[in-house]
Design an enzyme around this catalytic site. Structure first.
Site, PDB file in Angstrom:
ATOM      1  N   ASP A  59       1.079  -1.127   0.026  1.00 34.73           N
ATOM      2  CA  ASP A  59       0.086   0.019  -0.093  1.00 34.73           C
ATOM      3  C   ASP A  59       0.811   1.228   0.071  1.00 34.73           C
ATOM      4  O   ASP A  59       1.590   1.397   1.215  1.00 34.73           O
ATOM      5  CB  ASP A  59      -0.994   0.094   1.140  1.00 34.73           C
ATOM      6  CG  ASP A  59      -1.905   1.244   1.321  1.00 34.73           C
ATOM      7  OD1 ASP A  59      -1.466   2.310   0.484  1.00 34.73           O
ATOM      8  OD2 ASP A  59      -2.677   1.026   2.242  1.00 34.73           O
ATOM      9  N   ASN A  86       3.072   2.686 -10.483  1.00 33.52           N
ATOM     10  CA  ASN A  86       1.833   2.832 -11.387  1.00 33.52           C
ATOM     11  C   ASN A  86       0.668   3.132 -10.476  1.00 33.52           C
ATOM     12  O   ASN A  86      -0.557   3.755 -10.935  1.00 33.52           O
ATOM     13  CB  ASN A  86       1.524   1.433 -11.931  1.00 33.52           C
ATOM     14  CG  ASN A  86       0.005   1.185 -12.606  1.00 33.52           C
ATOM     15  OD1 ASN A  86      -0.125   1.927 -13.586  1.00 33.52           O
ATOM     16  ND2 ASN A  86      -0.741   0.590 -11.870  1.00 33.52           N
ATOM     17  N   TYR A 163      -6.721  15.918  -9.228  1.00 33.32           N
ATOM     18  CA  TYR A 163      -6.163  15.009 -10.045  1.00 33.32           C
ATOM     19  C   TYR A 163      -4.847  15.624 -10.860  1.00 33.32           C
ATOM     20  O   TYR A 163      -3.847  15.159 -10.702  1.00 33.32           O
ATOM     21  CB  TYR A 163      -6.880  14.135 -10.790  1.00 33.32           C
ATOM     22  CG  TYR A 163      -6.296  12.920 -11.672  1.00 33.32           C
ATOM     23  CD1 TYR A 163      -5.774  11.968 -11.257  1.00 33.32           C
ATOM     24  CD2 TYR A 163      -5.989  13.183 -13.043  1.00 33.32           C
ATOM     25  CE1 TYR A 163      -5.125  11.208 -11.925  1.00 33.32           C
ATOM     26  CE2 TYR A 163      -5.382  12.452 -13.890  1.00 33.32           C
ATOM     27  CZ  TYR A 163      -4.762  11.254 -13.231  1.00 33.32           C
ATOM     28  OH  TYR A 163      -4.283  10.348 -14.130  1.00 33.32           O
ATOM     29  N   LYS A 167      -0.540  15.061 -10.703  1.00 38.34           N
ATOM     30  CA  LYS A 167       0.282  14.676 -11.822  1.00 38.34           C
ATOM     31  C   LYS A 167       1.212  15.561 -12.038  1.00 38.34           C
ATOM     32  O   LYS A 167       2.517  15.168 -12.535  1.00 38.34           O
ATOM     33  CB  LYS A 167      -0.451  14.073 -12.937  1.00 38.34           C
ATOM     34  CG  LYS A 167      -1.258  13.063 -12.755  1.00 38.34           C
ATOM     35  CD  LYS A 167      -0.589  11.717 -12.378  1.00 38.34           C
ATOM     36  CE  LYS A 167      -1.438  10.657 -12.096  1.00 38.34           C
ATOM     37  NZ  LYS A 167      -0.478   9.225 -11.836  1.00 38.34           N
ATOM     38  N   THR A 198     -10.989   2.243 -18.482  1.00 34.44           N
ATOM     39  CA  THR A 198     -10.695   1.327 -17.185  1.00 34.44           C
ATOM     40  C   THR A 198     -11.784   1.923 -16.279  1.00 34.44           C
ATOM     41  O   THR A 198     -12.417   2.889 -16.479  1.00 34.44           O
ATOM     42  CB  THR A 198      -9.428   1.548 -16.576  1.00 34.44           C
ATOM     43  OG1 THR A 198      -9.245   2.915 -16.245  1.00 34.44           O
ATOM     44  CG2 THR A 198      -8.084   1.139 -17.697  1.00 34.44           C
TER      45      THR A 198
END
Length: 245
Positions: A59, A86, A163, A167, A198
């Site tokens: 984790d 990832n 988000y 990044k 996904t």
């Protein structure tokens, strides 16, 4: 046999990346927050005849979990050839700049940024014992400040105030890390797998996990003359893969 640790690899893009690197002859340590889910993914791969794989509970948001994963791998291998960071989360919707709360930011940054830092720092000693170590940070073109500010950009109207900054921060960490390792064999790059269908985006993506896995695997496989400290998105530029920061 080369070895690779892939975080968040029990499903979707991470699982497909594991599959493709297994096909390239790697021994894959398939990282999963849930060991049960990780083992189920391993069983799927083994049913396909891809047997050089095992699940590792990790984790990335939990230092104890990362340390335990390092101890487990260190007991089995003397070096690690590739680390693929990832694991990531979207933070859910909506993500309005004036309404997203601080806890939303903390949760996303804990995984997408701090998790990468935590795992990289913990496993760097194993990586540096490999002859040609590679680190691939799975990023997103959504983290490009240039594209986010460009009204002509394909995804200009796709704004995620939580988000996207995570990044962007990951990209800056990639630059700093590559710089620190510039005089070593370690190569570090940020790679955008593309807008892939996904459960991460409720299957709204237009690309496939096979395409995404190939994009990530490509930078795990670069040779001594390959790039470092770069940001790649083959969705943005199919010819060179280069994407503006």
């Amino acid at each position: 046999m080369k070895t690779v640790l892939i975080t968040g690899a029990n499903k979707s893009i991470g699982l497909e990346t594991a599959r493709q690197l297994l096909q390239q002859g790697f021994y894959v340590y398939l990282g999963s927050r849930s060991l049960e889910n990780g083992q189920q993914a391993v069983d799927r791969l083994k049913a396909e005849g891809l047997t050089q794989v095992e699940a590792v509970q990790i984790d990335v948001s939990d230092s104890d979990s990362v340390d335990a994963a390092r101890a487990a791998l260190g007991a089995k291998i003397g070096s690690l050839d590739v680390l693929i960071n990832n694991a990531g989360i979207s933070g859910g919707l909506p993500q309005a700049a004036l309404k997203a709360n601080i806890e939303q930011y903390r949760k996303v940054f804990e995984t997408n940024v701090f998790g990468v830092v935590r795992v990289t720092q913990t496993f760097i000693d194993l990586l540096q014992k490999a002859p040609e170590p590679r680190i691939v940070n799975v990023s997103s073109s959504q983290g490009s400040l240039t594209l986010a500010a460009d009204p002509e950009s394909k995804y200009y109207h796709h704004k995620g105030a939580v988000y996207q900054p995570s990044k962007s921060a990951l990209n800056m960490y990639t630059i700093a890390l590559a710089y620190e390792l510039r005089d070593t064999p370690v190569k570090v790059n940020a790679v955008d797998p593309g807008f892939v269908a996904t459960d991460f985006n409720n299957h709204r993506g237009t690309g496939t996990v096979q395409e995404a896995g190939a994009r990530i695997a490509r930078y795990a496989l670069i040779g001594a003359d390959g790039p470092t400290g770069r940001f790649f998105s083959e969705e943005y530029d199919p010819e060179t893969g280069a994407v503006p920061w």
